[in-house]
Design a protein around this motif. Sequence first.
Motif, PDB file in Angstrom:
ATOM      1  N   GLU A 192       0.842  -1.192   0.000  1.00 11.74           N
ATOM      2  CA  GLU A 192       0.000   0.000   0.000  1.00 11.74           C
ATOM      3  C   GLU A 192       0.876   1.241   0.000  1.00 11.74           C
ATOM      4  O   GLU A 192       1.872   1.313   0.712  1.00 11.74           O
ATOM      5  N   THR A 235      -2.998  -3.036  -9.646  1.00  6.24           N
ATOM      6  CA  THR A 235      -3.051  -1.923  -8.701  1.00  6.24           C
ATOM      7  C   THR A 235      -4.424  -1.267  -8.726  1.00  6.24           C
ATOM      8  O   THR A 235      -4.970  -0.985  -9.814  1.00  6.24           O
ATOM      9  N   SER A 278       0.977  -8.224 -11.596  1.00  7.71           N
ATOM     10  CA  SER A 278       0.556  -7.361 -10.498  1.00  7.71           C
ATOM     11  C   SER A 278      -0.620  -6.530 -10.969  1.00  7.71           C
ATOM     12  O   SER A 278      -0.746  -6.212 -12.165  1.00  7.71           O
ATOM     13  N   GLN A 335      -3.049   3.730  -2.834  1.00 10.26           N
ATOM     14  CA  GLN A 335      -3.115   2.663  -3.834  1.00 10.26           C
ATOM     15  C   GLN A 335      -2.736   1.331  -3.197  1.00 10.26           C
ATOM     16  O   GLN A 335      -1.877   1.274  -2.314  1.00 10.26           O
ATOM     17  N   THR A 381      -1.487  -2.517  -4.293  1.00  7.88           N
ATOM     18  CA  THR A 381      -0.967  -3.374  -5.360  1.00  7.88           C
ATOM     19  C   THR A 381      -0.935  -4.807  -4.879  1.00  7.88           C
ATOM     20  O   THR A 381      -0.355  -5.119  -3.827  1.00  7.88           O
TER      21      THR A 381
END
Length: 534
Positions: free
Chosen positions: A222, A237, A235, A226, A228
Amino acid sequence: SDRPLILCEYAHSMGNSTGNLQDYWNAIESHSILQGGFIWDWVDQGLTKTNDKGQKYWAYGGDYGPPGTPTSGNFCINGLVNPDRTPHPALDEVKKVYQYVKMTSVDLKAGKIKLTNGYGFTNLSSFQIRWNISQDGNKTGEGIMDCPNIFPGESAEIKLPYKLPALQPGSECFLTLSVVKPLAWTILPAGHVYATEQFELPVYADRLPAVNSEYGNLTRTESNGQITIGGTDFSVTFDEVRGQMISLKFKGTELLREPMVPDFWRAPTDNDFGNGLPKRCAIWKDAGKNAKLVSAGFAQPNPRLAIAEYGFTLSESTGLFATVNMRYKVYGTGDIMVEYQFEKKREGLPEIPRIGLNLILKKEFDKVKWFGRGPGENYWDRKTASLIGLYKNKVAELYTPYIRPQENGYRTDVRWVSLSNLTGQGLLIVGEPLICFSAHHNKREDFTSQEKNSDESLKNPAQYNTHTTDIIPQDLVSLYIDLGQMGVGGDNSWGAQTHPEYRFEGKSYQYRFRLKPIGLIDGEQKMARQKMMD
């Protein structure tokens, strides 16, 4: 009355139109006095002009004479073919609906099909039936046989010598028939297809879940509002402030250019303008763009699953009128299950042009493959001719260049679609069970023309007329992943609305689909058949 009725003008085909033609003919063929009609019109009546860049385009009313010259705008651009006689997608629908040989199923397990001869003076004995069986769009068997001696107006059963295949888990199997002549007939060459039909075969095999070894553990970081979520080679986000998926990376390659957002609009068609949809339904035009985030939540039930959920309200000056809830379930396999829920909060709202989501990808992801209806453009009320199959194309080729730009290039009843780049990296979208999609190198705003015959356009038509030369490909791929959009209509272009059965007028709608980043060696079909387990 005992007198035959022929419609002198019906199924107006202006622009992206000719919807509900099959429904029209279901009615015509159910009454003996109805003999058919004349589609208005055969050809777009446009003339060639050249702009100051040396580009040729088809011109229409308002492109000639000084300001104030009387004009009906693009109203003569109303045919099934372009001025040079190249066909619009609707012409395939007309051919399918008008075909003289009808094929219906009797016993698909036994290969029994009924043929009905709709010709007035031609026996079917000179025709042949070509058939093939496909599993997930891949042909597994085929054959050809002569049609029996069936006189005009009569029917007979045939038995095709196929065996039902053993399905892969989660697969679908279709029987596709074509009626051909082995010899030339009048101006038509040998092998011309006179009629087609497709049936889903009654064989089923449930999907299998992804094996446990494919589920890796997820990481979570974090920063600056945001979150992820990371896994093996991927990944994703999420922006907790906007409630959006803002990044999706696979093996270091970013797939997204802009976040995925709800969208309820389409570039108006000629029929939309004719029935006043842009004004009547204006509440939906920017509803997705102006959605307000009111709730956000994140959970990780186990090391291999993470869930992000966001709630939005849709409001205008008079208050709240609808809500949207988005849930993203991120699996250790790299799959992201997207669950969409929409609910109206006010009575009396107009129909919704689209229930869907718009996602902007990088331009490099322009190789498209899909399992669904195709190969050409098709819509909710114009898809009789579009058979289920496995198709591939470039994003640029999905565009239909209507002379006056408008909504175009849609595909319906899609099981899965993938977009990839030259190295094979890309994104797989799997319907749970079905989605509709379009993909363009332009945003929908680029296809939006001004309302025809508005006060402004009549004063200076050339300023408001748009043409194919105005559609300049952008450095992006605009991908719509939809539950669907309303039908295009086609009864006329001066007031008739899309039929109610092809409109979104309900109180709530839900759908879901799965996103999965893919690489060169990945098999879309195999991954699409998998079932995710929480």
